[in-house]
Design a protein around this motif. Structure first.
Motif, PDB file in Angstrom:
ATOM      1  N   VAL A 254     -29.840 -31.245   5.268  1.00 16.79           N
ATOM      2  CA  VAL A 254     -30.641 -32.418   5.603  1.00 16.79           C
ATOM      3  C   VAL A 254     -31.128 -33.158   4.348  1.00 16.79           C
ATOM      4  CG1 VAL A 254     -32.891 -31.277   5.716  1.00 16.79           C
ATOM      5  CG2 VAL A 254     -32.423 -33.179   7.245  1.00 16.79           C
ATOM      6  N   TYR A 255     -31.164 -32.444   3.226  1.00 14.71           N
ATOM      7  CA  TYR A 255     -31.585 -33.064   1.955  1.00 14.71           C
ATOM      8  C   TYR A 255     -30.537 -34.039   1.415  1.00 14.71           C
ATOM      9  CZ  TYR A 255     -34.809 -29.008   1.288  1.00 14.71           C
ATOM     10  OH  TYR A 255     -35.768 -28.050   1.393  1.00 14.71           O
ATOM     11  N   LEU A 256     -29.268 -33.899   1.836  1.00 15.55           N
ATOM     12  CA  LEU A 256     -28.170 -34.618   1.174  1.00 15.55           C
ATOM     13  C   LEU A 256     -28.179 -36.112   1.498  1.00 15.55           C
ATOM     14  CD1 LEU A 256     -25.343 -32.025   2.009  1.00 15.55           C
ATOM     15  CD2 LEU A 256     -26.397 -32.383  -0.253  1.00 15.55           C
ATOM     16  N   SER A 257     -27.959 -36.942   0.482  1.00 13.43           N
ATOM     17  CA  SER A 257     -27.738 -38.375   0.718  1.00 13.43           C
ATOM     18  C   SER A 257     -26.371 -38.535   1.379  1.00 13.43           C
ATOM     19  CB  SER A 257     -27.758 -39.133  -0.606  1.00 13.43           C
ATOM     20  OG  SER A 257     -26.565 -38.827  -1.323  1.00 13.43           O
ATOM     21  N   GLU A 258     -26.089 -39.733   1.866  1.00 16.82           N
ATOM     22  CA  GLU A 258     -24.819 -39.969   2.560  1.00 16.82           C
ATOM     23  C   GLU A 258     -23.632 -39.641   1.653  1.00 16.82           C
ATOM     24  OE1 GLU A 258     -22.753 -43.640   5.021  1.00 16.82           O
ATOM     25  OE2 GLU A 258     -24.863 -43.779   4.442  1.00 16.82           O
ATOM     26  N   GLU A 259     -23.708 -40.080   0.410  1.00 16.22           N
ATOM     27  CA  GLU A 259     -22.597 -39.850  -0.522  1.00 16.22           C
ATOM     28  C   GLU A 259     -22.475 -38.360  -0.890  1.00 16.22           C
ATOM     29  OE1 GLU A 259     -20.179 -41.727  -1.265  1.00 16.22           O
ATOM     30  OE2 GLU A 259     -19.280 -40.291  -2.656  1.00 16.22           O
ATOM     31  N   GLU A 260     -23.633 -37.703  -1.119  1.00 14.86           N
ATOM     32  CA  GLU A 260     -23.619 -36.260  -1.409  1.00 14.86           C
ATOM     33  C   GLU A 260     -23.011 -35.487  -0.232  1.00 14.86           C
ATOM     34  OE1 GLU A 260     -27.658 -36.096  -4.271  1.00 14.86           O
ATOM     35  OE2 GLU A 260     -27.790 -35.694  -2.115  1.00 14.86           O
ATOM     36  N   ARG A 261     -23.416 -35.871   0.986  1.00 17.04           N
ATOM     37  CA  ARG A 261     -22.905 -35.192   2.185  1.00 17.04           C
ATOM     38  C   ARG A 261     -21.383 -35.278   2.244  1.00 17.04           C
ATOM     39  NH1 ARG A 261     -20.292 -33.234   4.962  1.00 17.04           N
ATOM     40  NH2 ARG A 261     -20.330 -32.738   7.197  1.00 17.04           N
ATOM     41  N   LYS A 262     -20.854 -36.457   1.909  1.00 21.44           N
ATOM     42  CA  LYS A 262     -19.401 -36.670   1.918  1.00 21.44           C
ATOM     43  C   LYS A 262     -18.732 -35.727   0.922  1.00 21.44           C
ATOM     44  CE  LYS A 262     -18.801 -41.286   2.805  1.00 21.44           C
ATOM     45  NZ  LYS A 262     -18.605 -42.677   2.278  1.00 21.44           N
ATOM     46  N   GLN A 263     -19.305 -35.676  -0.286  1.00 20.90           N
ATOM     47  CA  GLN A 263     -18.680 -34.881  -1.356  1.00 20.90           C
ATOM     48  C   GLN A 263     -18.882 -33.363  -1.168  1.00 20.90           C
ATOM     49  OE1 GLN A 263     -19.254 -36.188  -5.382  1.00 20.90           O
ATOM     50  NE2 GLN A 263     -19.173 -38.374  -4.840  1.00 20.90           N
TER      51      GLN A 263
END
Lengths: 296, 296
Positions: A191-200
């Motif tokens: 849940v902490y991840l930004s959209e871009e972090e989540r993708k990577q």
């Protein structure tokens, strides 16, 4: 479904069950809450295999380092209660920090050796906190079976060893990691991840898939595998590697770095911790002999 | 009286009792055998207060240092069995070292702070071994009450703290030290003493009697008391002092060395370890407020 906030209430509820059903089997799912489908799979399995299922929700300060995310660890007790009910939990044990640690704790339960690598190395003291709180919870709930997710493989190894060494009358049941459709292992910290972090972040499970292929190659050594995996994870530009390691499971000792792993008789674990911004993610996969991925 | 040599037998015997008497109280007396009247007093008290009394006899290698007396620690299982029977013990648990430690143990239960003084200081690792084996025994026997002699006051403090910290569902019952007619505290190790050493060994309890008088004096400080006691014990020419200490009980922290102890609100312990030849003897006495000797 009953909710117990004190140790005394919890003990009374278990005693009442034992008195009513002397042969009943008590299943236990210890968690830090903010439940997801990974936890749900543990609750479901316990509800299927046991006569009574206890879920504990306790964010344990003892297992967080001074610069870790204890204060901002996500919490949502209401949603947790709904998910517990939907998954046939009978008792939710949700104590306060004050209830679990009414005075400074001087006793530590620690497992040596097995905790010196992986998360034990990057989070000093973490597994002492885990061993101590799990042994407290086992003494309070007195379950017959306890369910743990294999995403925290080192935790499973530590708790299994502790349980054997101390003759705790509990069977430890390791359960398969649950993943998003793209392969990312479920974690409350996602849940902490930004959209871009989540993708990577999918790079962790992709690297483990790659490890499965790499382990089929002849002459694949632990050293070469680790360096290949570093190369793969670094393709995600936001990824900062904490560790990538290949160890024997469940002892978590090092294989000979030059040994041809395709010839290994031992069960191997490929495990990694990778940071995206402030968020640290872990993932792992077990490989039994002849490179067949082993789904525990 | 039943004798159990395996963990499995022991667990089955307790389960059978619990099933038959769900409200029954199980008392437990853990010992290293070579039983004497001190142990007998614990067994008697358990037999009086509980519905089932379990005695364990296990010389635990983990709590002996490399240069200590594990190998020559006195053993007499047949006499022990007779004494157990005479004192209304129901079950004797007498496991082998192999049964208790089938593989190298990696888990430690340790209590910090409380173990840094007294025997914890002169026997490094001793109390880690005690905490670990007692927690194993509690998990195997699952008693409601456990009886310990106050001669090992630091052990009582450590086990009480461990039990509280880890929420072990056991009441720890400290029991008064039993003495020979001249005052010498009973100990399995007394058998090591030569005739002359045995005669002089009475100096420990004499010094504790003197402490009781000294504590009535105004302006008696911990520093002065310790130096008076050194002077007294040294009157026995074979005595080699390991430690003599005055601490707060049960936390085993130091009182202000310059404080007038007659004004102290705290419970004090005067404790000593003294060698006679190869034999190390310990003794202690608790003093509550206003210098009244406290018989726990």
């Amino acid at each position: 479904m009953i909710k117990c906030e004190t140790i005394d209430e919890m003990r009374k509820a278990i005693s009442a069950f034992r008195r009513e059903k002397p042969d009943g089997v008590v299943g236990f799912v210890p968690t830090m809450g903010y439940l997801h489908e990974g936890h749900a799979s543990l609750m479901k399995r316990s509800a299927t295999e046991c006569d009574l299922t206890v879920l504990s929700i306790f964010v344990n300060p003892l297992q967080f380092g001074p610069n870790e995310d204890f204060d901002r660890y996500p919490r949502d007790p209401e949603r947790d209660m709904a998910l517990a009910k939907a998954n046939d939990v009978d008792i939710v044990f949700m104590p306060s920090v004050q209830e679990m640690y009414p005075r400074p704790i001087k006793t530590k339960v620690l497992v040596e050796g097995i905790t010196s690598r992986l998360c034990g190395a990057s989070r000093p003291g973490h597994f002492d906190g885990v061993g101590t709180v799990v042994s407290k919870l086992f003494h309070i709930v007195s379950p017959d079976r306890a369910y743990f997710g294999m995403k925290d493989a080192q935790q499973v190894a530590v708790i299994t060893k502790m349980t054997e060494d101390l003759n705790l009358p509990v069977s430890i049941i390791p359960c398969e990691t649950i993943r998003e459709s793209d392969g990312l292992a479920l974690s409350s910290r996602n849940v902490y991840l930004s959209e871009e972090e989540r993708k990577q972040a999918v790079i962790l499970s992709q690297a483990l898939d790659a490890a499965s292929e790499l382990l089929k190659l002849e002459d694949m050594t632990a050293d070469r595998l680790v360096s290949e995996l570093h190369r793969i994870v670094k393709q995600a530009e936001l990824a900062v590697i904490d560790y990538i390691d290949v160890l024997l499971f469940p002892d978590l000792t090092e294989p000979d770095g030059q040994m041809d792993l395709s010839k290994s008789e031992d069960q191997l674990i490929v495990a990694m911790a990778v940071r995206f911004g402030k968020t640290r993610l872990i993932d792992n996969r077990l490989f039994s002999r002849k490179e067949v991925a082993c789904h525990v």
